[in-house]
Design a protein around this motif. Sequence first.
Motif, short mmCIF file in Angstrom:
data_model
loop_
_atom_site.label_atom_id
_atom_site.label_comp_id
_atom_site.label_asym_id
_atom_site.label_seq_id
_atom_site.Cartn_x
_atom_site.Cartn_y
_atom_site.Cartn_z
N GLY A 39 -12.94 -6.08 -7.06
CA GLY A 39 -12.58 -7.50 -7.19
C GLY A 39 -13.78 -8.41 -7.00
O GLY A 39 -13.95 -9.41 -7.70
N TYR A 40 -14.65 -8.03 -6.06
CA TYR A 40 -15.87 -8.81 -5.80
C TYR A 40 -16.80 -8.76 -7.02
O TYR A 40 -17.31 -9.79 -7.48
CB TYR A 40 -16.58 -8.26 -4.56
N LYS A 120 -11.04 -18.15 4.04
CA LYS A 120 -9.93 -17.76 3.16
C LYS A 120 -9.78 -16.23 3.12
O LYS A 120 -8.67 -15.71 3.13
CB LYS A 120 -10.16 -18.27 1.73
N THR A 121 -10.91 -15.54 3.06
CA THR A 121 -10.88 -14.07 3.03
C THR A 121 -10.24 -13.54 4.31
O THR A 121 -9.41 -12.63 4.28
CB THR A 121 -12.31 -13.51 2.87
N ALA A 122 -10.60 -14.14 5.46
CA ALA A 122 -10.03 -13.72 6.74
C ALA A 122 -8.53 -14.00 6.79
O ALA A 122 -7.75 -13.19 7.29
CB ALA A 122 -10.74 -14.45 7.89
N LEU A 123 -8.14 -15.15 6.22
CA LEU A 123 -6.71 -15.52 6.21
C LEU A 123 -5.89 -14.48 5.45
O LEU A 123 -4.87 -14.01 5.93
CB LEU A 123 -6.53 -16.91 5.58
N PHE A 158 -7.55 -6.11 -4.00
CA PHE A 158 -8.22 -6.37 -5.28
C PHE A 158 -8.57 -7.86 -5.37
O PHE A 158 -9.68 -8.24 -5.74
CB PHE A 158 -7.27 -5.95 -6.41
N MET A 159 -7.60 -8.67 -4.98
CA MET A 159 -7.76 -10.13 -5.01
C MET A 159 -8.74 -10.60 -3.92
O MET A 159 -9.48 -11.56 -4.10
CB MET A 159 -6.38 -10.72 -4.78
N PHE A 175 -4.19 -13.08 -10.92
CA PHE A 175 -4.00 -11.98 -11.88
C PHE A 175 -4.34 -10.64 -11.24
O PHE A 175 -3.62 -9.65 -11.44
CB PHE A 175 -4.84 -12.21 -13.14
N LEU A 176 -5.44 -10.59 -10.50
CA LEU A 176 -5.82 -9.33 -9.83
C LEU A 176 -4.72 -8.90 -8.87
O LEU A 176 -4.39 -7.72 -8.77
CB LEU A 176 -7.15 -9.49 -9.08
#
Length: 300
Positions: A39-40, A120-123, A158-159, A175-176
């Motif tokens: 995803g990254y 946001k990633t941590a959330l 993935f997202m 979408f991911l």
Amino acid sequence: MDSVAISETKTSMNTLLSDLKQLTKVGLSLSVVFSSVAGYLLAVDIINYTTLLLLALGGFFMVGASNAFNQIIEKDTDAIMLRTQNRPLPTNRMSVNFAMAIAILFTILGISILYSINPKTALFGAISIFLYTCAYTPLKSVTPLAVFVGAIPGAIPFMLGWVAATDHFGIEAGFLFMIQFFWQFPHFWAIGWLQFEEYKKAGFNMLPMNTKDKGAVKQIIFYTFIMILVSIAPVLKVSGNFYIYPATAVIVALLGIIMLYYAVQLHKSEKNTDARKLMLSSVLYITVVQIIYVVDKFLH
């Protein structure tokens, strides 16, 4: 005497390491890391290796924590099922308190590392642990809808890679998420079919309507079809910056059709051998499709 003591220490250390691997399900954790890295890579033009490493580590701890909490909650039911009765908690090789300490440590490490990328990633990481532990795990013994709830944390990795790269949750990340979300149903229901009798012993409802019949396979076929459509939709450039070439869409569709073929075979035969082929083809699908997307992106 010393050499005996040393070899005993070595043996107990090896046992502990092996138990920790089982508690945190290292294999599964690595497949999740693979998804988030894919995803990254889909989101970036220039790879920041520090972010990539932090994402891999944070993702690993996050899934490890979810699995440890899951095994603490399911200690008694794990003891009933052949597949799980040799895990460290049901056999009392590991205490619940020790497992809880590992789970909490992994949660703190996972969320802190992901937070260092962006909040946001941590959330999303925290949501994933919470849903897996507090919603999916307890619901398994209540309703077949548990699979729907479990598909949400299962689809986050993935997202998560996209959000880690962009600090943004938009149509691309959506979408991911959808691709991995719809994929979970044929995957999990194939496992649910194979383990139906075992799950029943433990009181788990893992097939739609909790019945091992053609009705369950119809649902598998339906979700596999939706998964194929969502996986090839980026060719229409409806998913923002995430799009694929027509040739890529054809390859992805063919991989999906392999899954569909085994799902139809299972509908005809209702045999475990076909359920196993479906399960294996689903693992192949999600792995290869993620690689194909990344290769496609670097060809743009």
